[in-house]
Scaffold this active site. Structure first.
Site, PDB file in Angstrom:
ATOM      1  N   THR A  62       0.942  -1.203   0.190  1.00 37.33           N
ATOM      2  CA  THR A  62      -0.061   0.146  -0.128  1.00 37.33           C
ATOM      3  C   THR A  62       0.880   1.160   0.075  1.00 37.33           C
ATOM      4  O   THR A  62       1.876   1.296   0.483  1.00 37.33           O
ATOM      5  CB  THR A  62      -0.957   0.083   1.080  1.00 37.33           C
ATOM      6  N   GLU A 101       0.167   3.686   2.049  1.00 39.76           N
ATOM      7  CA  GLU A 101       0.593   3.933   3.377  1.00 39.76           C
ATOM      8  C   GLU A 101       2.010   3.707   3.708  1.00 39.76           C
ATOM      9  O   GLU A 101       2.357   4.303   4.623  1.00 39.76           O
ATOM     10  CB  GLU A 101      -0.525   3.087   4.156  1.00 39.76           C
ATOM     11  N   TYR A 161      -0.423   0.586  11.151  1.00 33.93           N
ATOM     12  CA  TYR A 161      -0.625  -0.288   9.832  1.00 33.93           C
ATOM     13  C   TYR A 161       0.358   0.010   8.835  1.00 33.93           C
ATOM     14  O   TYR A 161       0.671  -0.941   8.261  1.00 33.93           O
ATOM     15  CB  TYR A 161      -2.248   0.608   9.267  1.00 33.93           C
ATOM     16  N   LYS A 186       2.340  -3.133   7.284  1.00 38.21           N
ATOM     17  CA  LYS A 186       2.456  -3.461   5.961  1.00 38.21           C
ATOM     18  C   LYS A 186       3.756  -3.385   5.265  1.00 38.21           C
ATOM     19  O   LYS A 186       4.407  -4.107   4.373  1.00 38.21           O
ATOM     20  CB  LYS A 186       1.524  -2.359   5.147  1.00 38.21           C
TER      21      LYS A 186
HETATM   22  N1  GDD Z   1     -11.594   7.541   7.771  1.00 39.02           N
HETATM   23  C1  GDD Z   1     -11.808   8.737   7.970  1.00 39.02           C
HETATM   24  N2  GDD Z   1     -12.834   9.518   8.402  1.00 39.02           N
HETATM   25  N3  GDD Z   1     -10.688   9.539   7.416  1.00 39.02           N
HETATM   26  C2  GDD Z   1     -10.696  10.909   7.813  1.00 39.02           C
HETATM   27  C3  GDD Z   1     -11.737  11.498   8.319  1.00 39.02           C
HETATM   28  C4  GDD Z   1     -12.874  10.871   8.768  1.00 39.02           C
HETATM   29  O1  GDD Z   1     -13.690  11.188   9.319  1.00 39.02           O
HETATM   30  N4  GDD Z   1     -11.703  12.934   8.097  1.00 39.02           N
HETATM   31  C5  GDD Z   1     -10.443  13.348   7.502  1.00 39.02           C
HETATM   32  N5  GDD Z   1      -9.926  12.025   7.247  1.00 39.02           N
HETATM   33  C6  GDD Z   1      -8.812  11.870   6.281  1.00 39.02           C
HETATM   34  C7  GDD Z   1      -7.806  10.818   7.090  1.00 39.02           C
HETATM   35  O2  GDD Z   1      -7.075  11.342   8.449  1.00 39.02           O
HETATM   36  C8  GDD Z   1      -6.881  10.596   6.014  1.00 39.02           C
HETATM   37  O3  GDD Z   1      -5.915  11.374   6.042  1.00 39.02           O
HETATM   38  C9  GDD Z   1      -7.744  10.383   4.699  1.00 39.02           C
HETATM   39  O4  GDD Z   1      -8.985  11.170   5.089  1.00 39.02           O
HETATM   40  C10 GDD Z   1      -8.016   9.117   4.311  1.00 39.02           C
HETATM   41  O5  GDD Z   1      -8.527   8.270   5.252  1.00 39.02           O
HETATM   42  P1  GDD Z   1      -9.147   6.714   4.872  1.00 39.02           P
HETATM   43  O6  GDD Z   1     -10.235   6.840   3.975  1.00 39.02           O
HETATM   44  O7  GDD Z   1      -9.340   6.254   6.302  1.00 39.02           O
HETATM   45  O8  GDD Z   1      -7.774   6.208   4.268  1.00 39.02           O
HETATM   46  P2  GDD Z   1      -6.502   5.965   4.455  1.00 39.02           P
HETATM   47  O9  GDD Z   1      -5.579   6.828   3.482  1.00 39.02           O
HETATM   48  O10 GDD Z   1      -5.955   6.267   5.711  1.00 39.02           O
HETATM   49  O11 GDD Z   1      -6.116   4.482   4.136  1.00 39.02           O
HETATM   50  C11 GDD Z   1      -6.624   4.076   2.879  1.00 39.02           C
HETATM   51  O12 GDD Z   1      -5.676   4.020   1.935  1.00 39.02           O
HETATM   52  C12 GDD Z   1      -4.753   3.254   1.915  1.00 39.02           C
HETATM   53  C13 GDD Z   1      -3.863   3.216   0.825  1.00 39.02           C
HETATM   54  O13 GDD Z   1      -2.990   4.372   0.952  1.00 39.02           O
HETATM   55  C14 GDD Z   1      -6.885   2.384   3.554  1.00 39.02           C
HETATM   56  O14 GDD Z   1      -7.821   1.886   2.585  1.00 39.02           O
HETATM   57  C15 GDD Z   1      -5.465   1.698   3.577  1.00 39.02           C
HETATM   58  O15 GDD Z   1      -6.291   0.203   3.843  1.00 39.02           O
HETATM   59  C16 GDD Z   1      -4.868   1.934   2.409  1.00 39.02           C
HETATM   60  O16 GDD Z   1      -3.641   0.933   2.738  1.00 39.02           O
END
Ligand code: GDD
Length: 322
Positions: A124, A126, A148, A152
């Site tokens: 990922t 991430e 996480y 990974k």
């Molecule tokens: N979930 C969430 N909820 N994220 C928020 C919120 C909220 O209310 N408000 C702001 N965010 C911001 C997070 O801080 C982060 O910077 C961004 O939105 C994306 O959050 P997520 O959708 O939870 O995804 P992620 O980028 O942390 O992780 C996802 O993508 C990765 C690939 O880069 C997941 O699918 C991981 O499993 C995956 O590896």
């Protein structure tokens, strides 16, 4: 007929990948965990062609069993604790499942004569974390910012190590964020589309978010599972970065989603500091040029189309909620 084993079959990507492989004539085994997983029941109703097996990435003997039972040509390890925020609350469990789990699976393959099986690890973006450069490619250093991300990175290195040490065809697909109507509601894109639709339909008033300045390279999950399959058909086991190369902020996503339903996001979004993460990944943007030239992989769905697809789906979702 080729057979494939997909762990994490009840997640977002599992069903998309299964549909792709079934369409190509594969015999598809899906691994699910737990006794009464509600998503599993839905999957069995919608995808009766998938042979569902039970195993857990923290239980090595269960992995032996599913490999013996399915004798797969290809294994796609999509199982993980995948919600970054959750990993801060449960760092050790995340390391067990997301970090050590893939290693257990690689060992189970070796133990059960599956060293000729092709292995895909869901790595990922991430892993880039506090990235040293933008855009990020296969050559960019990993600087993870969450339990996480750390787990990974371990799993990715274990995959590379098994390739080098045992000549296994094992690859890590470094996929950037990919979304769809099947995304879990805990992830920010689906949280936004679900709330924008609910607010439009008068069922909700507001949505509370954390850091809306974070920037991500968001693509469509249906496109990304094609890349997983292509990586295992390659002549050589090579890791690839997969993403669109275009970055948007959470704020952009909010704006696009609310404009799909004709609302001003400023009237409905509450930014809360206590929703922010202890350490944030601020900016991810893919340089997927190697995948473009060597795998001929390209995304087909752009940002606006993705947002619209998710909001339209959630307008329908709300119609089914009493
Ligand atoms: N979930 C969430 N909820 N994220 C928020 C919120 C909220 O209310 N408000 C702001 N965010 C911001 C997070 O801080 C982060 O910077 C961004 O939105 C994306 O959050 P997520 O959708 O939870 O995804 P992620 O980028 O942390 O992780 C996802 O993508 C990765 C690939 O880069 C997941 O699918 C991981 O499993 C995956 O590896």
């Amino acid at each position: 007929m080729k057979s494939a084993l997909i762990t994490g079959i009840t997640g977002q990507d599992g069903p998309y990948l299964a549909e792709l492989l079934l369409g190509m004539g594969y015999n598809v085994y899906g691994v699910a965990r737990g006794q009464s997983n509600p998503r599993l029941q839905t999957l069995q109703e919608t995808h009766p062609d998938i042979h569902v097996l039970s195993a857990d990435l923290i239980d090595a003997s269960s992995l032996d069993r599913v490999i013996q039972e399915s004798a797969p040509d290809e294994v796609y390890n999509l199982a993980a604790i995948s919600f970054v925020q959750y990993s801060f609350a449960h760092p050790l469990l995340t390391a067990e499942v997301t970090g050590l789990g893939p290693l257990r699976l690689l060992e189970a393959l070796r133990r059960n004569g599956g060293s000729r099986t092709r292995f895909y690890q869901a790595s990922t973006s991430e892993m880039f974390g506090n990235a040293i450069e933008t855009p990020q490619s296969e050559r960019t250093a990993f600087r993870p910012r969450s339990p996480y991300g750390c787990a990974k990175v371990f799993a990715h290195h274990a995959t590379v190590n098994y390739r080098e040490a045992y000549s296994m065809f094992a690859v890590g697909g470094i996929l950037f964020n990919h979304e769809s109507p099947r995304r879990g509601i805990e992830f920010v894109t689906r949280k936004i589309s679900y709330h924008a639709a609910g607010i439009k339909m008068g069922r909700l008033r507001n949505v509370e978010l954390g850091n809306i300045e974070a920037q991500r390279d968001w693509g469509y999950a249906g496109d990304y599972v094609r890349a997983m399959h292509l990586m295992l058909q390659n002549d050589q086991p090579i890791d690839y970065v997969i993403g669109t190369g275009i970055t948007h902020s959470v704020r952009d996503f909010v704006e696009a989603a609310f404009s799909c339903v004709g609302l001003h996001w400023q009237d409905h979004v509450i930014v809360r500091d206590d929703h922010k993460r202890p350490a944030e990944v601020n900016l991810l943007c893919a340089d997927a040029s190697r995948a473009r030239s060597e795998l001929k992989w390209r995304p087909t769905v752009g940002f606006e189309q993705l947002v619209e697809m998710m909001v339209t789906n959630d307008l329908r979702t709300w119609q089914t909620i009493p």
